[in-house]
Design a protein around this motif. Structure first.
Motif, PDB file in Angstrom:
ATOM      1  N   LEU A   1      32.985  36.102  39.530  1.00  0.00           N
ATOM      2  CA  LEU A   1      34.229  36.852  39.335  1.00  0.00           C
ATOM      3  C   LEU A   1      35.291  35.965  38.694  1.00  0.00           C
ATOM      4  N   GLU A   2      35.389  34.722  39.148  1.00  0.00           N
ATOM      5  CA  GLU A   2      36.342  33.796  38.544  1.00  0.00           C
ATOM      6  C   GLU A   2      36.049  33.594  37.064  1.00  0.00           C
ATOM      7  N   GLN A   3      34.785  33.463  36.733  1.00  0.00           N
ATOM      8  CA  GLN A   3      34.401  33.279  35.333  1.00  0.00           C
ATOM      9  C   GLN A   3      34.776  34.499  34.505  1.00  0.00           C
ATOM     10  N   ALA A   4      34.532  35.694  35.045  1.00  0.00           N
ATOM     11  CA  ALA A   4      34.847  36.925  34.318  1.00  0.00           C
ATOM     12  C   ALA A   4      36.346  37.115  34.135  1.00  0.00           C
ATOM     13  N   ALA A   5      37.132  36.566  35.064  1.00  0.00           N
ATOM     14  CA  ALA A   5      38.587  36.745  35.016  1.00  0.00           C
ATOM     15  C   ALA A   5      39.284  35.747  34.094  1.00  0.00           C
ATOM     16  N   LEU A   6      38.563  34.744  33.625  1.00  0.00           N
ATOM     17  CA  LEU A   6      39.174  33.745  32.749  1.00  0.00           C
ATOM     18  C   LEU A   6      39.732  34.400  31.489  1.00  0.00           C
ATOM     19  N   GLY A   7      40.971  34.094  31.183  1.00  0.00           N
ATOM     20  CA  GLY A   7      41.580  34.619  29.969  1.00  0.00           C
ATOM     21  C   GLY A   7      42.105  36.029  30.081  1.00  0.00           C
ATOM     22  N   ARG A   8      41.901  36.647  31.231  1.00  0.00           N
ATOM     23  CA  ARG A   8      42.418  38.005  31.416  1.00  0.00           C
ATOM     24  C   ARG A   8      43.841  37.935  31.947  1.00  0.00           C
ATOM     25  N   GLY A   9      44.548  38.988  31.762  1.00  0.00           N
ATOM     26  CA  GLY A   9      45.920  39.036  32.247  1.00  0.00           C
ATOM     27  C   GLY A   9      46.514  40.386  31.913  1.00  0.00           C
ATOM     28  N   PRO A  10      47.747  40.589  32.272  1.00  0.00           N
ATOM     29  CA  PRO A  10      48.759  39.613  32.679  1.00  0.00           C
ATOM     30  C   PRO A  10      48.734  39.234  34.154  1.00  0.00           C
ATOM     31  N   GLY A  11      47.829  39.818  34.931  1.00  0.00           N
ATOM     32  CA  GLY A  11      47.738  39.452  36.340  1.00  0.00           C
ATOM     33  C   GLY A  11      46.944  38.179  36.528  1.00  0.00           C
ATOM     34  N   ARG A  12      46.652  37.882  37.794  1.00  0.00           N
ATOM     35  CA  ARG A  12      45.880  36.673  38.068  1.00  0.00           C
ATOM     36  C   ARG A  12      44.984  36.893  39.280  1.00  0.00           C
ATOM     37  N   LEU A  13      44.013  36.002  39.410  1.00  0.00           N
ATOM     38  CA  LEU A  13      43.024  36.090  40.476  1.00  0.00           C
ATOM     39  C   LEU A  13      43.196  34.930  41.443  1.00  0.00           C
ATOM     40  N   VAL A  14      43.163  35.252  42.742  1.00  0.00           N
ATOM     41  CA  VAL A  14      43.124  34.249  43.807  1.00  0.00           C
ATOM     42  C   VAL A  14      41.876  34.555  44.630  1.00  0.00           C
ATOM     43  N   VAL A  15      40.985  33.591  44.796  1.00  0.00           N
ATOM     44  CA  VAL A  15      39.746  33.855  45.529  1.00  0.00           C
ATOM     45  C   VAL A  15      39.742  33.111  46.849  1.00  0.00           C
ATOM     46  N   SER A  16      39.068  33.701  47.826  1.00  0.00           N
ATOM     47  CA  SER A  16      38.919  33.060  49.128  1.00  0.00           C
ATOM     48  C   SER A  16      37.643  33.575  49.769  1.00  0.00           C
ATOM     49  N   ASP A  17      36.742  32.665  50.112  1.00  0.00           N
ATOM     50  CA  ASP A  17      35.551  33.094  50.841  1.00  0.00           C
ATOM     51  C   ASP A  17      35.899  33.141  52.327  1.00  0.00           C
ATOM     52  N   ALA A  18      35.409  34.155  52.989  1.00  0.00           N
ATOM     53  CA  ALA A  18      35.720  34.332  54.408  1.00  0.00           C
ATOM     54  C   ALA A  18      34.623  35.139  55.063  1.00  0.00           C
ATOM     55  N   ASP A  19      34.364  34.831  56.306  1.00  0.00           N
ATOM     56  CA  ASP A  19      33.423  35.587  57.122  1.00  0.00           C
ATOM     57  C   ASP A  19      34.225  36.576  57.956  1.00  0.00           C
ATOM     58  N   LEU A  20      34.166  37.833  57.583  1.00  0.00           N
ATOM     59  CA  LEU A  20      34.963  38.841  58.277  1.00  0.00           C
ATOM     60  C   LEU A  20      34.451  39.094  59.692  1.00  0.00           C
ATOM     61  N   GLY A  21      33.263  38.613  59.988  1.00  0.00           N
ATOM     62  CA  GLY A  21      32.754  38.757  61.339  1.00  0.00           C
ATOM     63  C   GLY A  21      33.376  37.786  62.323  1.00  0.00           C
ATOM     64  N   ASP A  22      34.042  36.769  61.821  1.00  0.00           N
ATOM     65  CA  ASP A  22      34.752  35.805  62.662  1.00  0.00           C
ATOM     66  C   ASP A  22      36.238  36.128  62.548  1.00  0.00           C
TER      67      ASP A  22
ATOM     68  N   ARG B   1      46.014  45.069  34.606  1.00  0.00           N
ATOM     69  CA  ARG B   1      47.230  45.860  34.758  1.00  0.00           C
ATOM     70  C   ARG B   1      48.374  45.076  35.384  1.00  0.00           C
ATOM     71  N   GLY B   2      48.179  43.782  35.563  1.00  0.00           N
ATOM     72  CA  GLY B   2      49.291  42.931  35.963  1.00  0.00           C
ATOM     73  C   GLY B   2      49.351  42.513  37.402  1.00  0.00           C
ATOM     74  N   ALA B   3      48.368  42.879  38.210  1.00  0.00           N
ATOM     75  CA  ALA B   3      48.417  42.554  39.635  1.00  0.00           C
ATOM     76  C   ALA B   3      47.882  41.151  39.896  1.00  0.00           C
ATOM     77  N   THR B   4      48.362  40.553  40.977  1.00  0.00           N
ATOM     78  CA  THR B   4      47.727  39.381  41.563  1.00  0.00           C
ATOM     79  C   THR B   4      46.717  39.889  42.576  1.00  0.00           C
ATOM     80  N   VAL B   5      45.453  39.613  42.349  1.00  0.00           N
ATOM     81  CA  VAL B   5      44.395  40.106  43.231  1.00  0.00           C
ATOM     82  C   VAL B   5      43.847  38.959  44.070  1.00  0.00           C
ATOM     83  N   ILE B   6      43.987  39.105  45.369  1.00  0.00           N
ATOM     84  CA  ILE B   6      43.398  38.142  46.298  1.00  0.00           C
ATOM     85  C   ILE B   6      42.014  38.671  46.652  1.00  0.00           C
ATOM     86  N   ALA B   7      40.998  38.057  46.091  1.00  0.00           N
ATOM     87  CA  ALA B   7      39.626  38.524  46.252  1.00  0.00           C
ATOM     88  C   ALA B   7      38.983  37.821  47.442  1.00  0.00           C
ATOM     89  N   ILE B   8      38.655  38.596  48.469  1.00  0.00           N
ATOM     90  CA  ILE B   8      37.990  38.065  49.660  1.00  0.00           C
ATOM     91  C   ILE B   8      36.519  38.458  49.597  1.00  0.00           C
TER      92      ILE B   8
END
Length: 248
Positions: free
Chosen positions: A43-64, A26-33
């Motif tokens: 998730l990155e593999q599944a998002a390949l070729g999809r659009g018009p939005g884009r994916l930004v990924v970041s691994d993070a430990d929410l406990g820190d 639906r066109g959003a930029t999704v920052i996936a934590i």
């Protein structure tokens, strides 16, 4: 959702995966934590070729929380701000109440609640300046009662409902809505804590008015609505998406 930037915790998990892809469609930029790098890679593999939005990924430990703050501040600078924050990540240790240490209880609150508070604190100034914001807190059917050995988790998910109401009242004048979703029983990794999966599934279907298991798309569509322009007059609400297990 064209042009919107979404911060989504737990985005690569069982309920987050489909929502992330829908928002990209639906066109959003999704920052996936997410803390699970393998799931982020999938998730990155599944998002390949999809659009018009884009994916930004970041691994993070929410406990820190100190490290997580640094991640959020970097992402804020890189993307220009968060229009939508979805607090979905959670941990759910299971054992009798008296067996939990205070430190274990606090660890659940840190991931399930405090990390969400931090994300909103960092994202809110930009939402206010733009006069638009959507915050969605993912609660749980467990707050309705009927589940044992999950007291820290239940406490955290009820806290999110309280924060939803408090934030909705406070942020509303700035054009920011805040709502919660309480999913029912969905076949995700969270169900692996049950010792009898087949018996648990029978119990779920017996309890629900709708006689099928919920799927991730049910949650994705609900989040998509709450974060849309069409939901701009809905705030402070908790929507139970559980097939009629509990009714409010």
């Amino acid at each position: 959702m064209k042009g919107r930037t979404v911060l989504y915790t737990g985005a690569a998990g069982g309920l987050g995966f489909e929502t992330t892809l829908l928002m990209i469609d639906r066109g959003a930029t999704v920052i996936a934590i997410d803390y699970n790098r393998d799931k982020l890679a999938a998730l990155e593999q599944a998002a390949l070729g999809r659009g018009p939005g884009r994916l930004v990924v970041s691994d993070a430990d929410l406990g820190d929380l100190a490290a997580y703050r640094a991640v959020l501040e970097r992402l804020l600078a890189e993307t220009g701000g968060f229009d939508i924050v979805i607090n979905n990540a959670g941990i759910y240790p299971s054992k009798p109440f008296e067996d939990f240490t205070l430190e274990e209880y606090q660890a659940v609150q840190r991931v399930n609640v405090d990390a969400g508070v931090l994300a909103v604190q960092i994202g809110l100034p930009g939402m206010k300046s733009r006069g638009f914001g959507r915050i969605v807190n993912i609660s749980s059917i467990t707050v309705s009662g009927g589940w044992e050995n999950l007291s820290p988790y239940v406490a955290s998910k009820m806290t999110l409902i309280g924060l939803t109401r408090a934030w909705a009242r406070e942020f509303g004048p700035a054009g920011v809505t805040v709502n919660a979703i309480a999913p029912g029983a969905f076949p995700t990794d969270a169900e692996k804590i049950h010792p009898d999966p087949e018996g648990y599934e029978r119990m779920v279907l017996d309890a629900q008015a709708i006689k099928r298991r919920g799927h991730a798309g049910d949650i994705a569509n609900t989040i998509a609505f709450f974060t849309s322009d069409e939901a701009g007059f809905i705030t402070g609400q908790t929507l139970h998406v559980n097939g009629g297990w509990t009714m409010n």
